[in-house]
Design a protein around this motif. Structure first.
Motif, PDB file in Angstrom:
ATOM      1  N   LEU A 123       0.836  -1.202   0.000  1.00 37.03           N
ATOM      2  CA  LEU A 123       0.000   0.000   0.000  1.00 37.03           C
ATOM      3  C   LEU A 123       0.875   1.257   0.000  1.00 37.03           C
ATOM      4  O   LEU A 123       0.576   2.230  -0.688  1.00 37.03           O
ATOM      5  CB  LEU A 123      -0.942   0.008   1.208  1.00 37.03           C
TER       6      LEU A 123
ATOM      7  N   LEU B 133       2.093   1.733  -3.408  1.00 39.34           N
ATOM      8  CA  LEU B 133       1.019   2.234  -4.263  1.00 39.34           C
ATOM      9  C   LEU B 133       0.819   3.728  -4.051  1.00 39.34           C
ATOM     10  O   LEU B 133       0.691   4.506  -4.995  1.00 39.34           O
ATOM     11  CB  LEU B 133      -0.257   1.483  -3.898  1.00 39.34           C
ATOM     12  N   LEU B 134       0.834   4.119  -2.773  1.00 39.83           N
ATOM     13  CA  LEU B 134       0.649   5.528  -2.421  1.00 39.83           C
ATOM     14  C   LEU B 134       1.761   6.372  -3.031  1.00 39.83           C
ATOM     15  O   LEU B 134       1.516   7.438  -3.618  1.00 39.83           O
ATOM     16  CB  LEU B 134       0.657   5.664  -0.900  1.00 39.83           C
TER      17      LEU B 134
ATOM     18  N   ALA C 116       1.299   6.769  -6.664  1.00 41.09           N
ATOM     19  CA  ALA C 116       0.204   7.708  -6.933  1.00 41.09           C
ATOM     20  C   ALA C 116       0.676   9.147  -6.738  1.00 41.09           C
ATOM     21  O   ALA C 116       0.367  10.028  -7.546  1.00 41.09           O
ATOM     22  CB  ALA C 116      -0.981   7.399  -6.013  1.00 41.09           C
TER      23      ALA C 116
ATOM     24  N   HIS D 120       0.650  11.897  -9.683  1.00 40.20           N
ATOM     25  CA  HIS D 120      -0.118  13.116  -9.453  1.00 40.20           C
ATOM     26  C   HIS D 120       0.787  14.328  -9.668  1.00 40.20           C
ATOM     27  O   HIS D 120       0.421  15.283 -10.353  1.00 40.20           O
ATOM     28  CB  HIS D 120      -0.677  13.086  -8.028  1.00 40.20           C
TER      29      HIS D 120
ATOM     30  N   PHE E   2      -6.180  -2.860  -9.884  1.00 40.14           N
ATOM     31  CA  PHE E   2      -6.087  -1.995  -8.730  1.00 40.14           C
ATOM     32  C   PHE E   2      -5.181  -0.802  -9.062  1.00 40.14           C
ATOM     33  O   PHE E   2      -5.536   0.358  -8.857  1.00 40.14           O
ATOM     34  CB  PHE E   2      -5.527  -2.803  -7.560  1.00 40.14           C
ATOM     35  N   LEU E   3      -4.008  -1.108  -9.619  1.00 41.20           N
ATOM     36  CA  LEU E   3      -3.057  -0.051  -9.940  1.00 41.20           C
ATOM     37  C   LEU E   3      -3.608   0.887 -10.992  1.00 41.20           C
ATOM     38  O   LEU E   3      -3.449   2.108 -10.906  1.00 41.20           O
ATOM     39  CB  LEU E   3      -1.758  -0.673 -10.447  1.00 41.20           C
TER      40      LEU E   3
ATOM     41  N   VAL F  11      -6.704   1.617 -11.605  1.00 43.89           N
ATOM     42  CA  VAL F  11      -7.736   2.483 -11.033  1.00 43.89           C
ATOM     43  C   VAL F  11      -7.080   3.623 -10.261  1.00 43.89           C
ATOM     44  O   VAL F  11      -7.415   4.803 -10.428  1.00 43.89           O
ATOM     45  CB  VAL F  11      -8.680   1.669 -10.115  1.00 43.89           C
ATOM     46  N   VAL F  12      -6.100   3.269  -9.424  1.00 40.86           N
ATOM     47  CA  VAL F  12      -5.398   4.296  -8.648  1.00 40.86           C
ATOM     48  C   VAL F  12      -4.734   5.290  -9.597  1.00 40.86           C
ATOM     49  O   VAL F  12      -4.785   6.508  -9.391  1.00 40.86           O
ATOM     50  CB  VAL F  12      -4.362   3.636  -7.720  1.00 40.86           C
TER      51      VAL F  12
ATOM     52  N   VAL G 182      -7.232   7.723 -11.091  1.00 46.09           N
ATOM     53  CA  VAL G 182      -7.608   8.776 -10.145  1.00 46.09           C
ATOM     54  C   VAL G 182      -6.477   9.791 -10.025  1.00 46.09           C
ATOM     55  O   VAL G 182      -6.688  11.005 -10.097  1.00 46.09           O
ATOM     56  CB  VAL G 182      -7.937   8.159  -8.769  1.00 46.09           C
ATOM     57  N   ALA G 183      -5.235   9.287  -9.866  1.00 45.35           N
ATOM     58  CA  ALA G 183      -4.094  10.181  -9.667  1.00 45.35           C
ATOM     59  C   ALA G 183      -3.825  11.031 -10.902  1.00 45.35           C
ATOM     60  O   ALA G 183      -3.239  12.099 -10.806  1.00 45.35           O
ATOM     61  CB  ALA G 183      -2.855   9.373  -9.300  1.00 45.35           C
TER      62      ALA G 183
END
Lengths: 878, 114
Positions: A762, A765-766, A769, A773, A851-852, A854-855, A858-859
């Motif tokens: 996680l 992943l953060l 992201a 971003h 999952f990645l 989707v993240v 969003v980012a």
């Protein structure tokens, strides 16, 4: 010397000024003396001297310690800059603290448990005898040997350097001043401490004469037990203490902090035999390889001797034996290696991701500062000094992050120890030491180098003129830096996928394990193990009297619904024994438990056919057995198991009941069993009243367990304590455990790995992201003007958002594909702990990728949405 | 600017200046201006030591421990910083002088008429 020069500078500056002034005066006087007019003389002298200021500076330069001074200047500048952008600095420091902390914690485990030499003199020369058995069914190996193998080793030329011991402890009952205590007893042969190289601090160790069957009862105490139980009095030597209900004479005290192969409080002679205990592989042998020999040498010298002894024990079963020596350290670390290596790989991956992330952040910052940097270059600052400045900034960040990380590591280690619980006992003694501090500092330095190099390198390619002309609206080296940043994003995503896949596999494993039916009702069930290694419980008669009396008291206790005693528990290691059908040669193996009547009722294990163990199944009545369904399924395929007779534990016993399967950790594998950390093994339940002397003998490995189903855990705990103390005040009660905890601890390793790797995934992943971003929002800022123009010319805002966001998602897609490829070999690291899922599980891979993505979407979309708020009119006017 | 003006007279090799300073101080302690004028005089005004080179050189030589300095009174009753050769400086001078001799002879041999 150097420092004096720095501090005495003001005084010397005055000296120099004075000297130059006097020179000027003398020269002027001289010229006047030669007839030059005074005005002209002063002018000539001045001309010849040149600019006094630059002379001074030239001399000052010589006075400096250049490296130190420029560094402290860079440092001040870096700190000032970082303080000016607190959000950036704090994010960077927090990321670093997190990953350096995680790495520090895992390193401290690896350092103590895997890397450091064992605390014995010349520990590299210590080895254990190890055997590898290969049959058509596969290979198994271990360090257990039988008595005959030990005798063969002792008689060999290297025998003088070896000692026999048991590599486990038994909880025993120690009575001091009429008070029962629990002590861990390890049995070791003569010479064990000599081989380890640590003699007792007081007294002596066991002699060969003492270490024989029927030898004198002598005992050596640990320093901790000696101070705890006997107040550290010297007079204890030669005195007798009550151990397992019989008197033993204390002959030695080990040094403070001594820890042998396992944690133990008392050591007693092993008294090796070739029958009984020595007839099975219940010993281990340790050897100190002589100076003149290498481990490999000694190993090959012993191989034939050991091999022959082991083959004799195997009989002609088509099994081949390979024997030799294994370094003691490897054997002791074997349990810990796998999880630590796995965690190490995970935290290293996150560290790399964090470095890549920070490099990208610093790069973006470098872009924002391109005008400042270009100005400095234009004013004559060397590229090298600008690079040095940027490196200093990342150094300051890494040092701050490292310091915070060290503290995070401190807490993380505590956390690791807490969640590893009783599964990894060794982890509890790990502490932060000088090695860890050094390593943490080194890691921080390395991080600063890695993070700082990329942005610093970018500076060397900065086009000063372009940067200044553009008014700072473009980034460093234009699109070139974007390509670097894009590469960094792809790298982060790829590594994130690797972690995410591993985490996903571990999650699926844990879910699979959790969804296994326990086969009994663990709720409301409280247990405690009581060691019967006591002279007062030598045979089945005394043991059963104890069982009957305590159970009677328990059943009479208000709030207790049911109570039972058994040897072994579900989800725990249990006794394994051989049995055979009468008339058949071939022996087979099964898990064995003895149970009191009401056991199945207490555990709520369903009796599917026949009956359960009854009070009427007594020592004098016909021997009976209850087996589980797995037993029938695996060992009696063609015939109903109910009613069959089995030759087991010295008697022919009839199967009178079949019960449901429960999860166990049997430690053996036969055809028809689903392999895994907990399994339904073929199990024999025999009535406690019908056990023989041989089963009582197994109490040295397994203590019987009392189980109570009661209205609350408190009621149960008090009932157990009262009932057992009411029958025998000198029996030490083991730990009181809820059956749900026992169940949880059977899968504790999996839960722990899943939680840790999952948390790290996680974080990865953060970070990815955040990086994405940042990239997208940066490119939107940069292209504001361009977007303004395009909007003014009629481009649709949503179209622009899509274009920008798509570029981010495309990067992630590349990263996902790359990461998926790396994950295939990388997930082999976790393959050995997987259950019910293969390391190439397509569902997990697809899930991680989805999952990645989707993240990533969003980012990417969030910062791109800013385009919608652009007003072309204002944008163009700016 | 000064450097350029005097540069035409030929810059002294750095090591050579050190040698000249040491050799001059062998006569006795002297202050900076004295050293410069002595070198000029003894070289028949060929070697003009630029002050911009002299003082940094003195400082450098002092740091190497070949000379020491102290404040005293000059002949014209002025306050001045005097430089004095140390034992280490004397040894250095001997080595440097030998090396210079060898170099000078070698250059002379090369420069003989062909």
């Amino acid at each position: 010397m150097a420092w004096k020069r720095l501090f005495g500078r003001a005084r010397r500056d005055r000296d120099r000024d004075e000297e130059l002034r006097l020179h000027l005066a003398m020269h002027t006087d001289d010229l006047i003396g030669r007839g030059v007019p005074p005005e002209e003389a002063r002018r000539q002298a001045r001309v010849l001297l040149g600019n006094p200021r630059s002379r001074r500076e030239e001399m000052d330069e010589m006075q400096q310690l250049p490296v130190l001074e420029t560094f402290s200047r860079d440092l001040r500048y870096a700190v000032r800059l970082l303080r000016r952008t607190p959000a950036f600095s704090l994010t960077a420091i927090a990321i670093l603290a997190l990953v350096i902390g995680a790495n520090t914690a895992v390193f401290s485990l690896a350092n103590t448990l895997l890397l450091k030499p064992l605390p014995f003199p010349d520990a590299d020369r210590l080895a254990l005898v190890r055997a590898e058995f290969t049959s058509s069914r596969g290979t198994s190996s271990g360090t257990s040997i039988d008595g005959a193998t030990w005798l063969a080793l002792a008689a060999s030329p290297l025998g003088a350097h070896a000692a026999v011991f048991t590599n486990w402890t038994a909880g025993v009952n120690l009575v001091v001043n009429q008070q029962a205590r629990f002590a861990d007893q390890q049995r070791v042969g003569a010479g064990f401490f000599r081989v380890l190289g640590v003699p007792p601090a007081m007294g002596r160790e066991f002699t060969a004469e003492e270490d024989v069957p029927g030898g004198p009862p002598v005992v050596i105490l640990s320093h901790a037990l000696w101070t705890r139980a006997f107040g550290g009095a010297d007079s204890i030597l030669g005195q007798t203490i009550l151990l397992r209900g019989t008197p033993w004479q204390v002959i030695g005290i080990m040094p403070e902090g001594f820890r042998g192969t396992v944690e133990a409080d008392v050591w007693t002679p092993l008294r090796p035999t070739t029958t009984g205990e020595g007839g099975g592989t219940n010993y281990a042998a340790i050897m100190r390889v002589p100076e003149r020999q290498s481990l490999a040498d000694a190993s090959s010298q012993l191989a034939p001797v050991l091999g022959e002894a082991m083959r004799a024990q195997m009989g002609s079963s088509g099994v081949t034996v390979k024997a030799g020596l294994d370094p003691l350290k490897d054997v002791l670390a074997s349990d810990n290696r796998e999880p630590i290596v796995m965690l190490g790989a995970a935290v290293t991956t996150v560290l790399v991701i964090a470095c890549v992330n920070l490099a990208a952040l610093l790069l973006a910052r470098g872009g924002a500062r391109s005008k400042e940097i270009a100005t400095r270059l234009a004013l004559g600052s060397g590229r090298r000094s600008v690079m040095r400045q940027l490196m200093t900034e990342s150094l300051v960040l890494a040092m701050a992050g490292g310091t915070a990380g060290f503290m995070v590591g401190w807490f993380a280690l505590g956390g690791l120890q807490a969640i590893s619980g009783d599964r990894f006992v060794d982890w509890q003694r790990v502490a932060i030491d000088a090695d860890v501090v050094m390593w943490c500092a080194g890691l921080s330095l390395l991080t600063s180098l890695i993070c700082g190099l990329v942005p610093a390198w970018q500076v060397t390619r900065l086009d000063v003129q372009a940067a200044l002309m553009e008014g700072g609206s473009r980034s460093v080296a234009g699109s070139a830096s974007h390509w670097t940043r894009r590469g960094l994003i792809v790298a982060q995503v790829a590594l994130g996928v690797v972690l995410l896949v591993s985490a996903g596999l571990l999650v699926r494993t844990f879910v699979n394990l959790q969804s296994l039916q326990p086969g009994f009702n663990p709720r409301g069930l409280t247990t405690t193990a009581v060691s019967l290694l006591d002279a007062r419980y030598p045979s089945p008669v005394e043991v059963n009297v104890l069982f009957d009396k305590t159970l009677e008291r328990l059943r009479a206790t208000p709030g207790v619904d049911a109570a039972a005693v058994s040897l072994g528990l579900p989800y725990e290691r249990v006794l394994n024994m051989g049995f055979r059908y009468p008339g058949e040669e071939r022996g087979r193996v099964a898990s064995v438990m003895y149970v009191s009547p009401d056991f199945f009722k207490t555990f709520q294990i369903p009796v599917t056919r026949g009956r359960e163990v009854r009070v009427s199944d007594a020592a004098a009545t016909l021997p009976v057995l209850v087996v589980n369904e797995a037993f029938g399924r695996i060992y009696s395929k063609n015939q109903d198991i109910l009613g069959r007779v089995i030759q087991f534990a010295g008697a022919q016993r009839e199967v009178v009941g079949v019960v449901g399967d429960v999860q166990m950790r049997p430690g053996f594998q036969v055809e028809g069993m689903v392999p895994g950390p907990v399994v339904s093994a073929p199990t024999i339940y025999m009535p406690a009243a019908q056990i023989n002397q041989g089963i009582v003998g197994t109490h040295i490995w397994f203590p019987p367990v009392w189980a109570v189903r009661a209205s609350s855990p408190e009621v149960a705990a008090r009932a157990l304590a009262d009932a057992i103390a009411g029958v025998d005040l000198l029996l030490p009660l083991g730990q009181i455990r809820q059956m749900s905890d026992v169940r949880a601890s059977a899968t504790a390793e999996h839960r722990m790995l899943m939680m840790l790797v999952g948390a790290l995934a996680l974080v990865a992943l953060l970070l990815a992201a955040i990086g994405l971003h940042g990239l997208i929002s940066h490119s939107v800022t940069e292209r504001t003007r361009e977007f303004g123009i395009r909007l003014a010319l009629g481009a649709s805002p949503s179209g622009l958002v899509r274009t920008v966001a798509e570029s981010g998602i495309a990067l992630v897609a590349i990263g996902v594909v790359l990461g998926g490829l790396i994950a295939v070999p990388a997930s082999s690291l976790v393959a050995s702990v997987l259950f019910g899922v293969t390391e190439r599980d397509p569902l997990t891979y697809a899930g991680a990728a989805m999952f990645l993505l989707v993240v990533a979407a969003v980012a990417s979309v969030l910062p791109a949405l800013r385009i919608l708020r652009l007003d072309p009119a204002t944008t163009l006017r700016q | 600017m000064t450097r350029k003006a005097t540069g035409t007279q030929g810059d002294l090799l750095q090591g050579t200046l050190d040698l000249l300073v040491l050799q001059t101080l062998q006569i006795g302690p002297a202050h900076g201006y004295d050293i410069a004028s002595t070198i000029a005089r003894r070289s028949d005004e060929v070697l003009q030591v630029e002050q911009g080179s002299l003082y940094p050189a003195l400082q450098r030589i002092e740091e190497r421990g070949w000379i020491t300095s102290y404040w005293g009174m000059s002949g014209s009753n002025r306050h001045a910083r005097f430089y004095k050769l140390t034992a280490k400086g004397k040894r250095q001078l001997a080595t440097e002088a030998t090396r210079w001799d060898a170099l000078a002879r070698a250059v002379a041999r090369v420069m003989r008429p062909v």
